[in-house]
Design a protein around this motif. Structure first.
Motif, PDB file in Angstrom:
ATOM      1  N   LEU A 155       0.828  -1.212   0.000  1.00  0.00           N
ATOM      2  CA  LEU A 155       0.000   0.000   0.000  1.00  0.00           C
ATOM      3  C   LEU A 155       0.861   1.260   0.000  1.00  0.00           C
ATOM      4  CD1 LEU A 155      -2.629   1.665   0.329  1.00  0.00           C
ATOM      5  CD2 LEU A 155      -2.473   1.201   2.778  1.00  0.00           C
ATOM      6  N   PHE A 156       1.903   1.293   0.832  1.00  0.00           N
ATOM      7  CA  PHE A 156       2.772   2.468   0.881  1.00  0.00           C
ATOM      8  C   PHE A 156       3.483   2.682  -0.452  1.00  0.00           C
ATOM      9  CE2 PHE A 156       2.808   1.624   5.614  1.00  0.00           C
ATOM     10  CZ  PHE A 156       1.961   2.673   5.906  1.00  0.00           C
ATOM     11  N   PHE A 157       3.954   1.598  -1.060  1.00  0.00           N
ATOM     12  CA  PHE A 157       4.578   1.734  -2.379  1.00  0.00           C
ATOM     13  C   PHE A 157       3.556   2.195  -3.411  1.00  0.00           C
ATOM     14  CE2 PHE A 157       8.090  -1.300  -1.102  1.00  0.00           C
ATOM     15  CZ  PHE A 157       9.114  -0.398  -1.274  1.00  0.00           C
ATOM     16  N   TRP A 158       2.356   1.607  -3.366  1.00  0.00           N
ATOM     17  CA  TRP A 158       1.309   1.992  -4.324  1.00  0.00           C
ATOM     18  C   TRP A 158       0.975   3.479  -4.199  1.00  0.00           C
ATOM     19  CZ3 TRP A 158      -3.766   3.681  -3.304  1.00  0.00           C
ATOM     20  CH2 TRP A 158      -4.566   3.838  -4.441  1.00  0.00           C
ATOM     21  N   ALA A 159       0.906   3.971  -2.966  1.00  0.00           N
ATOM     22  CA  ALA A 159       0.608   5.396  -2.749  1.00  0.00           C
ATOM     23  C   ALA A 159       1.648   6.278  -3.430  1.00  0.00           C
ATOM     24  CB  ALA A 159       0.538   5.700  -1.257  1.00  0.00           C
ATOM     25  N   GLY A 160       2.865   5.766  -3.559  1.00  0.00           N
ATOM     26  CA  GLY A 160       3.916   6.534  -4.215  1.00  0.00           C
ATOM     27  C   GLY A 160       3.897   6.447  -5.730  1.00  0.00           C
ATOM     28  N   VAL A 161       3.247   5.425  -6.294  1.00  0.00           N
ATOM     29  CA  VAL A 161       3.235   5.291  -7.754  1.00  0.00           C
ATOM     30  C   VAL A 161       1.915   5.701  -8.389  1.00  0.00           C
ATOM     31  CG1 VAL A 161       4.992   3.483  -7.801  1.00  0.00           C
ATOM     32  CG2 VAL A 161       2.590   2.825  -7.770  1.00  0.00           C
ATOM     33  N   THR A 162       0.853   5.755  -7.598  1.00  0.00           N
ATOM     34  CA  THR A 162      -0.450   6.088  -8.173  1.00  0.00           C
ATOM     35  C   THR A 162      -0.621   7.604  -8.260  1.00  0.00           C
ATOM     36  OG1 THR A 162      -2.780   5.476  -8.147  1.00  0.00           O
ATOM     37  CG2 THR A 162      -1.817   6.145  -6.034  1.00  0.00           C
ATOM     38  N   SER A 163      -1.643   7.997  -8.972  1.00  0.00           N
ATOM     39  CA  SER A 163      -1.920   9.426  -9.103  1.00  0.00           C
ATOM     40  C   SER A 163      -2.552   9.956  -7.817  1.00  0.00           C
ATOM     41  CB  SER A 163      -2.868   9.673 -10.276  1.00  0.00           C
ATOM     42  OG  SER A 163      -4.154   9.155  -9.971  1.00  0.00           O
ATOM     43  N   PRO A 164      -2.420  11.253  -7.567  1.00  0.00           N
ATOM     44  CA  PRO A 164      -3.064  11.833  -6.383  1.00  0.00           C
ATOM     45  C   PRO A 164      -4.578  11.613  -6.368  1.00  0.00           C
ATOM     46  CG  PRO A 164      -1.448  13.364  -7.254  1.00  0.00           C
ATOM     47  CD  PRO A 164      -1.562  12.238  -8.250  1.00  0.00           C
ATOM     48  N   SER A 165      -5.218  11.641  -7.538  1.00  0.00           N
ATOM     49  CA  SER A 165      -6.670  11.435  -7.565  1.00  0.00           C
ATOM     50  C   SER A 165      -7.039   9.994  -7.195  1.00  0.00           C
ATOM     51  CB  SER A 165      -7.253  11.811  -8.934  1.00  0.00           C
ATOM     52  OG  SER A 165      -6.712  10.995  -9.951  1.00  0.00           O
ATOM     53  N   ASN A 166      -6.264   9.011  -7.659  1.00  0.00           N
ATOM     54  CA  ASN A 166      -6.521   7.618  -7.260  1.00  0.00           C
ATOM     55  C   ASN A 166      -6.320   7.427  -5.769  1.00  0.00           C
ATOM     56  OD1 ASN A 166      -7.291   6.484  -9.694  1.00  0.00           O
ATOM     57  ND2 ASN A 166      -5.233   5.821 -10.232  1.00  0.00           N
ATOM     58  N   LEU A 167      -5.286   8.052  -5.242  1.00  0.00           N
ATOM     59  CA  LEU A 167      -5.026   7.953  -3.810  1.00  0.00           C
ATOM     60  C   LEU A 167      -6.156   8.595  -3.016  1.00  0.00           C
ATOM     61  CD1 LEU A 167      -3.164   7.077  -1.532  1.00  0.00           C
ATOM     62  CD2 LEU A 167      -1.899   9.223  -1.833  1.00  0.00           C
ATOM     63  N   GLN A 168      -6.630   9.752  -3.471  1.00  0.00           N
ATOM     64  CA  GLN A 168      -7.725  10.427  -2.768  1.00  0.00           C
ATOM     65  C   GLN A 168      -9.003   9.594  -2.814  1.00  0.00           C
ATOM     66  OE1 GLN A 168      -7.424  13.395  -0.965  1.00  0.00           O
ATOM     67  NE2 GLN A 168      -9.368  12.602  -0.198  1.00  0.00           N
ATOM     68  N   GLU A 169      -9.303   9.015  -3.973  1.00  0.00           N
ATOM     69  CA  GLU A 169     -10.477   8.128  -4.073  1.00  0.00           C
ATOM     70  C   GLU A 169     -10.358   6.944  -3.126  1.00  0.00           C
ATOM     71  OE1 GLU A 169     -11.434   6.860  -8.067  1.00  0.00           O
ATOM     72  OE2 GLU A 169     -11.069   8.874  -8.845  1.00  0.00           O
ATOM     73  N   PHE A 170      -9.162   6.389  -3.019  1.00  0.00           N
ATOM     74  CA  PHE A 170      -8.937   5.263  -2.113  1.00  0.00           C
ATOM     75  C   PHE A 170      -9.179   5.685  -0.664  1.00  0.00           C
ATOM     76  CE2 PHE A 170      -6.096   2.674   0.558  1.00  0.00           C
ATOM     77  CZ  PHE A 170      -6.539   1.409   0.226  1.00  0.00           C
ATOM     78  N   VAL A 171      -8.609   6.803  -0.270  1.00  0.00           N
ATOM     79  CA  VAL A 171      -8.772   7.294   1.093  1.00  0.00           C
ATOM     80  C   VAL A 171     -10.246   7.612   1.372  1.00  0.00           C
ATOM     81  CG1 VAL A 171      -8.188   9.181   2.690  1.00  0.00           C
ATOM     82  CG2 VAL A 171      -6.406   8.117   1.295  1.00  0.00           C
ATOM     83  N   ASP A 172     -10.922   8.253   0.415  1.00  0.00           N
ATOM     84  CA  ASP A 172     -12.337   8.563   0.589  1.00  0.00           C
ATOM     85  C   ASP A 172     -13.151   7.273   0.771  1.00  0.00           C
ATOM     86  OD1 ASP A 172     -11.749  11.231   0.321  1.00  0.00           O
ATOM     87  OD2 ASP A 172     -12.447  11.389  -1.759  1.00  0.00           O
ATOM     88  N   GLY A 173     -12.769   6.224   0.037  1.00  0.00           N
ATOM     89  CA  GLY A 173     -13.439   4.933   0.170  1.00  0.00           C
ATOM     90  C   GLY A 173     -13.225   4.305   1.529  1.00  0.00           C
ATOM     91  N   LEU A 174     -12.082   4.547   2.133  1.00  0.00           N
ATOM     92  CA  LEU A 174     -11.817   4.019   3.462  1.00  0.00           C
ATOM     93  C   LEU A 174     -12.680   4.681   4.512  1.00  0.00           C
ATOM     94  CD1 LEU A 174      -7.882   3.891   3.508  1.00  0.00           C
ATOM     95  CD2 LEU A 174      -9.447   1.969   3.242  1.00  0.00           C
ATOM     96  N   CYS A 175     -12.967   5.954   4.272  1.00  0.00           N
ATOM     97  CA  CYS A 175     -13.739   6.725   5.250  1.00  0.00           C
ATOM     98  C   CYS A 175     -15.247   6.531   5.100  1.00  0.00           C
ATOM     99  CB  CYS A 175     -13.394   8.204   5.126  1.00  0.00           C
ATOM    100  SG  CYS A 175     -11.649   8.545   5.463  1.00  0.00           S
ATOM    101  N   ALA A 176     -15.658   5.947   3.985  1.00  0.00           N
ATOM    102  CA  ALA A 176     -17.097   5.802   3.716  1.00  0.00           C
ATOM    103  C   ALA A 176     -17.723   4.696   4.526  1.00  0.00           C
ATOM    104  CB  ALA A 176     -17.325   5.545   2.234  1.00  0.00           C
TER     105      ALA A 176
END
Length: 176
Positions: A155-176
């Motif tokens: 996950l930490f590596f993925w956060a570094g390779v993905t786009s900021p928008s993908n990361l934000q969508e992922f984080v938003d999904g965690l909070c939902a």
């Protein structure tokens, strides 16, 4: 770290970028020098594809390494899927001797487990890989595996390779 600094004269700003540069450098190191004759020729994208599949294989089995026999089986399947007709022993030797990213024989593994974790993060980012059971390896899988330490590193590596928008969508999904 020393190799990347030597190649580039500086270090990247993030861990994911460091591993990306390190793996790319190791995949091209001997080939770009041109002084050591090759017994086989593999393009960088093919080498990376095989190594990603190895990372997925090890992750599927929840192991750090596989036996000589299983490595040969794995490489034979990978070569068949890609449509390359080299012998498994030649490809294994190529990866060991020309990239330094895997170690063996006896038990074959990545030189460092974080290499496999980074390659898994690339597979997640690609979004078109599946495990042996046919489950997609994507950001939703990251969420499902969030309690597994191995997957937290991915996950930490993925956060570094993905786009900021993908990361934000992922984080938003965690909070939902």
């Amino acid at each position: 770290i020393l190799m990347v600094h030597h190649m580039d004269g500086k270090l990247p700003s993030g861990r994911s970028q460091l591993y990306e540069r390190y793996i790319k450098g190791m995949l091209d190191l001997w080939d770009s020098k041109g002084k050591i004759p090759e017994t086989i020729k593999l393009q960088e994208n093919v080498k990376r594809k095989i190594l990603k599949q190895l990372a997925i294989e090890l992750s599927d089995k929840d192991v750090e390494g596989i036996s000589d026999e299983n490595m040969k089986k794995f490489i034979n399947i990978a070569l068949k899927n890609i449509g390359i007709k080299y012998k498994a022993k030649d490809v294994i030797s190529y990866f060991k001797e020309r990239t330094g990213l895997i170690v063996g024989p006896g038990t074959w593994s990545f030189n460092h487990k974080s290499i496999g974790e980074y390659l898994m993060a690339e597979a997640v980012h690609d979004g078109n890989h599946c495990d042996r059971e046919g489950r997609k390896i994507d950001r939703y899988r990251l969420f499902q595996e969030r309690h597994n330490d191995r997957w937290n590193n991915i996950l930490f590596f993925w956060a570094g390779v993905t786009s900021p928008s993908n990361l934000q969508e992922f984080v938003d999904g965690l909070c939902a």
